[in-house]
Design a protein around this motif. Structure first.
Motif, mmCIF file in Angstrom:
data_model
loop_
_atom_site.group_PDB
_atom_site.id
_atom_site.type_symbol
_atom_site.label_atom_id
_atom_site.label_comp_id
_atom_site.label_asym_id
_atom_site.label_seq_id
_atom_site.Cartn_x
_atom_site.Cartn_y
_atom_site.Cartn_z
ATOM 1 N N GLU A 140 -19.550 -40.863 -64.885
ATOM 2 C CA GLU A 140 -18.214 -41.212 -65.367
ATOM 3 C C GLU A 140 -17.648 -40.118 -66.263
ATOM 4 O O GLU A 140 -16.463 -39.768 -66.159
ATOM 5 N N ARG A 141 -18.486 -39.569 -67.134
ATOM 6 C CA ARG A 141 -18.008 -38.484 -67.997
ATOM 7 C C ARG A 141 -17.685 -37.246 -67.181
ATOM 8 O O ARG A 141 -16.712 -36.535 -67.472
ATOM 9 N N ILE A 142 -18.510 -36.953 -66.165
ATOM 10 C CA ILE A 142 -18.236 -35.787 -65.324
ATOM 11 C C ILE A 142 -16.924 -35.970 -64.579
ATOM 12 O O ILE A 142 -16.108 -35.041 -64.477
ATOM 13 N N ALA A 143 -16.711 -37.175 -64.043
ATOM 14 C CA ALA A 143 -15.453 -37.421 -63.341
ATOM 15 C C ALA A 143 -14.262 -37.311 -64.291
ATOM 16 O O ALA A 143 -13.215 -36.757 -63.930
ATOM 17 N N ARG A 144 -14.422 -37.833 -65.504
ATOM 18 C CA ARG A 144 -13.338 -37.726 -66.468
ATOM 19 C C ARG A 144 -13.100 -36.270 -66.861
ATOM 20 O O ARG A 144 -11.953 -35.840 -67.014
ATOM 21 N N ALA A 145 -14.189 -35.501 -67.015
ATOM 22 C CA ALA A 145 -14.026 -34.091 -67.348
ATOM 23 C C ALA A 145 -13.358 -33.335 -66.204
ATOM 24 O O ALA A 145 -12.527 -32.446 -66.429
ATOM 25 N N ARG A 146 -13.719 -33.680 -64.969
ATOM 26 C CA ARG A 146 -13.069 -33.038 -63.830
ATOM 27 C C ARG A 146 -11.592 -33.393 -63.762
ATOM 28 O O ARG A 146 -10.751 -32.537 -63.450
ATOM 29 N N ALA A 147 -11.273 -34.653 -64.038
ATOM 30 C CA ALA A 147 -9.872 -35.045 -64.031
ATOM 31 C C ALA A 147 -9.087 -34.312 -65.116
ATOM 32 O O ALA A 147 -7.958 -33.847 -64.889
ATOM 33 N N GLU A 148 -9.707 -34.184 -66.296
ATOM 34 C CA GLU A 148 -9.037 -33.442 -67.360
ATOM 35 C C GLU A 148 -8.902 -31.971 -67.004
ATOM 36 O O GLU A 148 -7.865 -31.354 -67.274
#
Length: 893
Positions: free
Chosen positions: A482-490
């Motif tokens: 989830e953090r990786i996906a959020r970091a990718r989205a950011e």
């Protein structure tokens, strides 16, 4: 090549240590204008000789007789005010009569007294002080501040008022007694004519200024009458050497002088032998505090203490009973004894250089409701109660650990761990870590409670290290995608903003070049249209037209402009990187071959984004190691700030610790935010929420609501009520998120969209939100097969198999209640009755009301339109986020 710049800082520190000048070889008088250590010892020996050769004189502190004692502080030009001393002594005589002594004159002559008093008064007392009425009858001291201003290292310092000056009308005072017998024998001295040394730590606060001062008082204590004389000693006031002359009788003077002769002689001998390196062994600063030669002078204190009779229910032989209690407390034999009464002291203090007189607040001048002088437990009673309180706190820590283990066992799957907020568990662990550090630090200074403090600290350490941090690691690992996906989205959002910015810059450049080109073309055309006589040509004489396509003004460059290389613009439907990346060119460099162990490999470079025109964006995701380091740095930082806050003024200290308590008790706020983000209703067990909330409030209830706490903190029911209310509000919000909805108190556009497992079922929406079984049942009612299984069954004439019946387990059944349908739950194979808005009905009051809300919480509809019991599907989703029927991926709760 490895980066070796990190070694620069240690090298600088080592160079500073080895190249700095040796402090021993420096000139001791370079910045220090005080006398040498040998001169200090010589002055102490002279003052001791003066004390040994002196005789008792009641009027020695008058201007006429001050020269009889050649001691520092009694010089005629000092300007000290000794006028209140006889009146302060009269006040102390009254306290002696109030203590239960029938004949005060005989008691002052140290005759055997039958007053029921403690002989050993080691313990702590606290109470309130008020400004004495005697102060209005005395003259103010005439002290020259410039004379006492210490010289600074860069010149004379600005004269300021003395520290520890009392200017208010009242405040609080705490005394901690450390009685030290004169001999090596630690038993109680039963000779009434002898005295003992007394070391007292005094903490006095001023309500007017809010300041709080800590100082050390030294003196003697006479056990037979319960009277103590204490004073401060500094470079400008030899209080310990003149203390016996402040006695109220010849016998007390001789007893005090005998005690101080032995004590001062031993202290001076320790200085000569090098065992004691302090310049002033009787300094008023507390043990461990540094003495600076440039500190401002402080007010001196002379204190008279009188022990009052303890409250005993026995009227006869009170002295014998009290002596037995005291002996059993100091040397327990296992006998059953009643609760030992508290110490009670009356205080009268004055300052000869600052000119104030204060006294304790209590009877007979004040009613008991306003004050009871200075009261507190003996050290043995304090240790016993502290052990009991530590035992209860250890039990609370054990219950916290038990609840944490049950929650860890319940959240043993990735689905359940993903719901829990990482920062909620981190705040709970931070509180346990703070308890560990605080108890370990306290155990260093309290030898009598070392075992209890260390054992409690060990339990808190086990809770935070072996269970709390383990739970945090599990939650961190589950929430990593989830953090990786959020970091990718950011990162993607940052890349889009950067692309938009670059495109805007490119368009502005193109427009600017187009304007420049248009202006240059206009100038050229105007020049060609004019002939040599200055007449303008006609339109037919202008440059001939051409049939070629018109050129883009943006591509026309001025004549004097530097030619720019064409911008590389990839086609809109080109392949992604690295297919469209620029091919490497052969530079003729020697290739580098790496070994099989792959040592020295360079980090992987970012992909070449020159073809797309987008700058590289680094995907930064924090590791658990960095958070682990931040966790302990925050723990140590909060501990150091809290230790420093202990010396702040009372108002600032109370504000800091109350704010710290509010911040710590906000540990459910991250879970509330997590529930809103993931649209989760039930992340933690209610036994964990309620249990942790109550157990975490126990220490605050002890210090804010229990009068006899170990720190003698004032009772503050208002702050305690606010803390409890704040925790209760968080619990109510968690409960409302479970029953009403996780996002009921925020706007819909404040959180990312999430699937609702409890929708309102409508019969007139052509099966858009209704379960699949409803459509099948409707089709069966019209005798039209709607599934391949039914078609094959009807064609072959065979009955459907058990598997096909189970797959069709959501078929509805008839119900007599209007507005309700009955489905089959495919998990428990039981009936599920749900409310449905019938076709043509526009009323939603029954469904949106409290009863309808609770009814909707009984079922859950998946995105693939299958319906189940809420408990069944939640239990299933703890282990697998797939539909039990069609294996479709389900969004997390």
């Amino acid at each position: 090549m490895a980066d070796r710049r990190g070694i620069l800082v240690p090298l600088v520190i080592l160079a500073f240590i080895f190249l700095s000048p040796d402090p021993v070889r420096q000139n001791p008088n370079q910045f220090n204008h005080r006398p040498s250590f040998e001169d200090v010892i010589a002055e102490e020996q002279r003052s001791l000789s003066e004390l040994q050769n002196s005789t008792y004189n009641e009027r020695v502190f008058t201007d006429k007789n001050a020269a009889l004692l050649n001691l520092t502080g009694l010089e005629p030009d000092r300007g000290y005010s000794w006028d209140p001393l006889p009146q302060v002594q009269d006040k102390a005589r009254k306290w002696l009569g109030y203590a239960g002594v029938e004949d005060v004159d005989k008691a002052l002559e140290l005759e055997i007294s039958d007053a029921p008093l403690y002989r050993n008064v080691t313990g702590s007392v606290h109470g309130s002080w008020v400004r004495s009425k005697l102060e209005g009858e005395i003259a103010a001291p005439n002290v020259n501040l410039t004379e006492y201003t210490p010289p600074g290292p860069f010149g004379p310092m600005v004269p300021r008022a003395f520290r520890r000056n009392i200017t208010g009308e009242g405040g609080d005072v705490r005394l901690r007694f450390h009685e030290k017998p004169t001999s090596q024998d630690t038993t109680v001295n039963l000779d009434p004519t002898d005295g003992t040394r007394m070391d007292v730590e005094m903490t006095i606060s001023d309500e007017l200024t809010g300041n709080e001062y800590d100082l050390r008082l030294l003196g003697t204590y006479i056990p037979s009458i319960g009277q103590a004389m204490l004073t401060t000693t500094s470079d400008k006031f030899a209080g310990i050497f003149m203390l016996p002359h402040m006695a109220m009788s010849q016998r007390i003077f001789e007893a005090s002088r005998g005690v101080l002769n032995e004590s001062i002689s031993n202290t001076i001998q320790r200085q000569i032998d090098g065992e004691l390196e302090r310049r002033n062994p009787w300094s008023p600063t507390l043990e461990g505090a540094t003495e600076s030669p440039y500190s401002m002078p402080e007010c001196e204190y002379v204190v008279y203490l009188q022990q009052l009779a303890p409250d005993l229910p026995i009227t006869k032989s009170r002295s014998a009973v009290l002596s037995f209690l005291e002996s059993e407390l100091r040397f327990p034999t296992g006998a059953f004894i009643p609760r030992a009464p508290a110490l009670r002291f009356a205080m009268t203090a004055f300052s000869p250089d600052c000119g104030f007189v204060i006294e304790s607040k209590g009877p007979p001048d004040y009613v008991p409701q306003e004050g009871e002088h200075l009261t507190g437990p003996k050290v043995e009673v304090l240790y016993n109660s502290s052990r009991n309180h530590l035992l209860l706190f250890t039990l609370a820590l054990g219950l916290q650990l038990f609840l944490l283990m049950r929650q860890m066992r319940e959240a043993s799957t990735p689905s359940t761990r993903s719901r829990i907020s990482f920062y909620t568990i981190a705040m709970l662990s931070l509180g346990d870590g703070f308890t560990t550090m605080a108890f370990l630090l306290t155990s260093i200074f309290i030898n009598g409670l070392w075992v209890n403090l260390v054992s409690t600290a060990f339990l808190a350490f086990v809770s935070v290290s072996f269970f709390g941090m383990r739970f945090l690691m599990d939650i961190w690992a589950v929430q990593a995608p989830e953090r990786i996906a959020r970091a990718r989205a950011e990162a993607e959002e940052e890349r889009r903003r950067e692309e938009a910015f670059q495109n805007a810059i490119q368009r502005l450049r193109e427009l600017r070049e187009a304007r420049i080109a248009a202006a240059a073309e206009t100038t050229t055309t105007t020049g060609e249209n004019r002939d040599t006589s200055g007449n303008e040509r006609t339109d037919t004489e202008q440059a001939p037209t051409t049939t070629d396509a018109p050129q883009d003004p943006a591509t026309i460059a001025p004549a004097n402009a530097t030619p720019q290389p064409p911008a590389v613009q990839p086609p809109p439907e080109s392949l992604p990187l690295p297919v469209t990346a620029q091919r490497p060119t052969d530079t003729g460099a020697t290739p580098v071959f790496m070994t099989s162990d792959q040592e020295g490999l360079e980090p992987v470079a970012q992909p070449n984004t020159a073809a797309t025109g987008a700058p590289p964006v680094a995907l930064q995701v924090q590791s658990f190691g960095s958070l682990y380091t931040r966790f302990y740095l925050l723990l140590l930082g909060s501990l150091f700030v809290s230790l420093n806050a202990a010396s702040w003024p009372a108002s600032a200290r109370r504000l800091y610790f109350t704010s710290l308590a509010f911040a710590y008790l906000s540990f459910w706020l991250p879970q509330l935010k997590r529930n809103v983000q993931r649209n989760c209703r039930h992340a933690l067990n209610w036994e964990f929420i309620i249990g942790q909330s109550g157990l975490r409030l126990i220490p605050f209830a002890y210090f804010y609501g229990y009068k006899h706490n170990v720190l003698f903190a004032e009772v503050d029911y208002t702050s305690l009520a606010l803390l409890a209310l704040w925790v209760w509000i968080q619990i109510l919000l968690l409960a409302s998120q479970e029953f009403v909805g996780p996002r009921w108190f925020i706007r819909q556009d404040w959180a990312p969209p999430a699937y609702d497992y409890h929708p309102i079922l409508r019969e007139d929406e052509e099966g858009a939100t209704m379960p699949i079984g409803f459509s099948q049942a409707a089709a069966e009612s019209s005798s039209a097969p709607t599934s391949p299984v039914l078609d094959r069954t009807s064609e072959s004439g065979r009955r459907p198999s058990v598997t096909s019946k189970r797959r069709d387990s959501t078929a509805i059944k008839e119900t007599k209640d209007k507005g309700k349908r009955i489905f089959d739950c495919a998990i428990c194979m039981q009936d599920l009755e749900v409310p449905v808005i019938e076709s043509g009905s526009s009323s939603e009051g029954n469904v949106n009301g409290p009863a309808g809300l609770l009814a909707r919480r009984a079922y859950m509809v998946t995105p693939c339109r299958h319906i189940f019991h809420s408990a069944c599907l939640e239990g299933w989703m703890k282990y697998r986020l797939q539909c039990p029927i069609c294996r479709e991926t389900l969004p997390p709760l």
